[in-house]
Design a protein around this motif. Structure first.
Motif, short mmCIF file in Angstrom:
data_model
loop_
_atom_site.label_atom_id
_atom_site.label_comp_id
_atom_site.label_asym_id
_atom_site.label_seq_id
_atom_site.Cartn_x
_atom_site.Cartn_y
_atom_site.Cartn_z
N GLY A 51 0.85 -1.12 -0.04
CA GLY A 51 -0.18 0.05 0.14
C GLY A 51 0.71 1.22 0.08
O GLY A 51 0.54 2.31 -0.77
N PHE A 52 1.82 1.29 0.86
CA PHE A 52 2.94 2.27 0.93
C PHE A 52 3.48 2.64 -0.57
O PHE A 52 3.42 3.85 -0.77
CB PHE A 52 3.78 2.10 2.11
CG PHE A 52 4.79 3.23 2.31
CD1 PHE A 52 4.42 4.07 3.42
CD2 PHE A 52 5.95 3.57 1.55
CE1 PHE A 52 5.39 5.27 3.72
CE2 PHE A 52 6.61 4.50 2.04
CZ PHE A 52 6.46 5.47 2.91
N LEU A 54 2.46 1.73 -3.34
CA LEU A 54 1.32 2.19 -4.25
C LEU A 54 1.05 3.63 -4.11
O LEU A 54 0.91 4.48 -5.22
CB LEU A 54 0.05 1.45 -4.37
CG LEU A 54 -0.14 -0.01 -4.93
CD1 LEU A 54 -1.34 -0.40 -4.61
CD2 LEU A 54 -0.08 0.04 -6.34
N GLY A 55 1.12 4.07 -2.97
CA GLY A 55 0.93 5.38 -2.63
C GLY A 55 1.85 6.44 -2.99
O GLY A 55 1.73 7.51 -3.51
N THR A 58 1.62 6.42 -7.09
CA THR A 58 0.64 7.23 -7.30
C THR A 58 0.80 8.93 -7.15
O THR A 58 0.57 9.67 -8.06
CB THR A 58 -0.70 6.95 -6.43
OG1 THR A 58 -0.91 5.66 -6.41
CG2 THR A 58 -1.97 7.87 -7.04
N VAL A 87 -6.78 9.24 -2.29
CA VAL A 87 -6.17 7.77 -2.76
C VAL A 87 -4.79 7.81 -2.19
O VAL A 87 -4.32 6.75 -1.49
CB VAL A 87 -6.40 7.51 -4.09
CG1 VAL A 87 -5.41 6.25 -4.45
CG2 VAL A 87 -7.72 7.82 -4.68
N VAL A 88 -4.15 8.77 -2.35
CA VAL A 88 -2.53 8.58 -1.87
C VAL A 88 -2.34 8.72 -0.45
O VAL A 88 -1.76 7.84 0.14
CB VAL A 88 -1.85 9.87 -2.41
CG1 VAL A 88 -0.23 9.95 -1.84
CG2 VAL A 88 -1.72 9.90 -4.12
N PHE A 90 -4.77 7.54 1.49
CA PHE A 90 -5.18 6.28 2.14
C PHE A 90 -4.25 5.32 1.98
O PHE A 90 -3.83 4.31 2.94
CB PHE A 90 -6.39 5.91 1.42
CG PHE A 90 -6.91 4.50 1.67
CD1 PHE A 90 -7.49 4.24 2.98
CD2 PHE A 90 -6.72 3.29 1.04
CE1 PHE A 90 -7.92 2.91 3.27
CE2 PHE A 90 -7.22 2.21 1.34
CZ PHE A 90 -7.95 1.85 2.66
N LEU A 91 -3.75 5.24 0.83
CA LEU A 91 -2.54 4.05 0.73
C LEU A 91 -1.34 4.26 1.29
O LEU A 91 -0.85 3.20 1.95
CB LEU A 91 -2.30 4.16 -0.74
CG LEU A 91 -3.20 3.74 -1.92
CD1 LEU A 91 -2.78 3.85 -3.25
CD2 LEU A 91 -3.44 2.06 -1.86
N VAL A 94 -2.30 2.83 4.59
CA VAL A 94 -2.25 1.52 4.73
C VAL A 94 -0.76 0.94 5.22
O VAL A 94 -0.47 -0.12 6.18
CB VAL A 94 -2.65 0.90 3.28
CG1 VAL A 94 -2.42 -0.67 3.32
CG2 VAL A 94 -3.90 1.28 3.11
#
Length: 335
Positions: A51-52, A54-55, A58, A87-88, A90-91, A94
């Motif tokens: 998740g991190f 992906l953030g 992104t 989105v960022v 939140f990711l 995570v």
């Protein structure tokens, strides 16, 4: 991890402490359970780190072709559409859920107590697990713009604090009680950073580090003195005479329970005040109830181990200076 100028270097440090954690949980790899515990921690953290990552990716694409230093991100964050920022945010959180053992990625932390006690004290209580809180505070310019995610973080923190405190009231393993209490205190830190009180959250990181490290080291001293017995009811029956460990342990229990004038009171009180001031009365109520539970399970542990009457004789156990001197130094910090 802390000195990083950009999220990439921060992520390298983030993975570095993850590797240390994994290798140290299975330090006693002769016991199969310890290896399973280490794998559990590793896998739970990989979920968070995915998740991190992906953030960060992104964020990189959202910002366009700029260097990813924190200053540049802060200057260019206004160009990113709000939906993408959510989105960022939140990711990235995570990743913090995995590292800082919040619902639902908390399951690895109690098992991490398989490692040697100084490791539990340092990595799994005072430093590494607070990296998630640090990361949210480091991205303060991102989170201050997306208050709905901040509120989500605060609620996750509040419910994690409550759940961990409820579980801790029923534990019998001295280190597991402290592990759940760590998860509970991390929840408090996330309430603060989620509501935008970053300095308050980091203040609790700071005070918690002293008393929690001291409690773990004290627990380690007890475990060594009683030939690796970790069940508090069995420890209580031995009533070993451990004056320095007993005194410092009591200081730690008072500090974590938020009793003035010890350090834990000031940071915990600031978090409760922040939640109340923001009008988040549900979060405030949960945090307040959790504070009572914290005092309950910590004093329960203290009284069972050091105070409860028993029919055996008291035995004086010699504890080496390598155990007692760090406790006394940490006690100053906890006071």
């Amino acid at each position: 991890l802390v000195l990083a100028d950009n999220p990439i270097i921060l992520f390298i440090g983030w993975e570095g402490v993850g590797v240390c954690s994994y290798l140290l949980i299975k330090f006693y790899y002769g016991n199969k359970e310890n290896v399973i515990a280490a794998n559990k921690a590793f896998i739970a953290n990989r979920v968070g780190d995915f998740g991190f990552l992906l953030g960060v990716v992104t964020l990189f694409f959202a910002l366009g072709e700029v260097d990813l230093s924190f200053n540049t991100i802060q200057e260019n964050i206004v160009n990113v559409p709000n939906s993408l920022l959510i989105v960022v945010g939140f990711l990235l959180f995570v990743g913090a859920m995995g590292k800082s053992a919040q619902i639902p990625l908390y399951v690895w932390l109690p098992d991490a107590m398989a490692g040697p006690t100084p490791i539990s004290a340092l990595i799994h209580a005072a430093t590494m697990v607070t990296a998630g809180v640090y990361m949210v505070a480091r991205f303060h310019f991102l989170y201050s713009g997306i208050e709905e995610i901040g509120l989500f973080i605060a609620y996750i923190g509040a419910f994690s604090a409550l759940l961990a405190a409820i579980i801790a009231t029923r534990q019998t393993d001295i280190k597991k009680i402290l592990a759940y209490s760590t998860m509970s205190q991390l929840g408090y830190m996330f309430i603060a950073v989620g509501l935008g009180f970053y300095s308050t959250g980091l203040f609790h990181v700071f005070t918690h580090a002293f008393f929690k490290a001291m409690l773990f080291m004290g627990a380690g001293g007890i475990i060594i003195a009683l030939h690796h017995e970790q069940n508090i009811f069995k420890i209580g029956q031995h009533r070993a005479n451990l004056p320095i460990i007993g005194t410092t342990f009591l200081i730690g229990v008072i500090a974590i329970s938020g009793i003035p004038p010890f350090s834990g009171f000031f940071s915990k009180d600031a978090i409760l005040a922040a939640a109340f001031q923001e009008g988040q009365y549900l979060i405030w109520a949960i945090a307040m109830f959790t504070a009572f539970l914290t005092a309950y399970y910590m004093f329960r542990m203290y009284f069972i181990v050091f105070v409860a009457p028993n029919h055996h004789h008291q035995e004086y156990v010699y504890t080496s200076k390598t155990i007692t001197i760090p406790l006394l130094i940490l006690a100053i910090g906890a006071i």
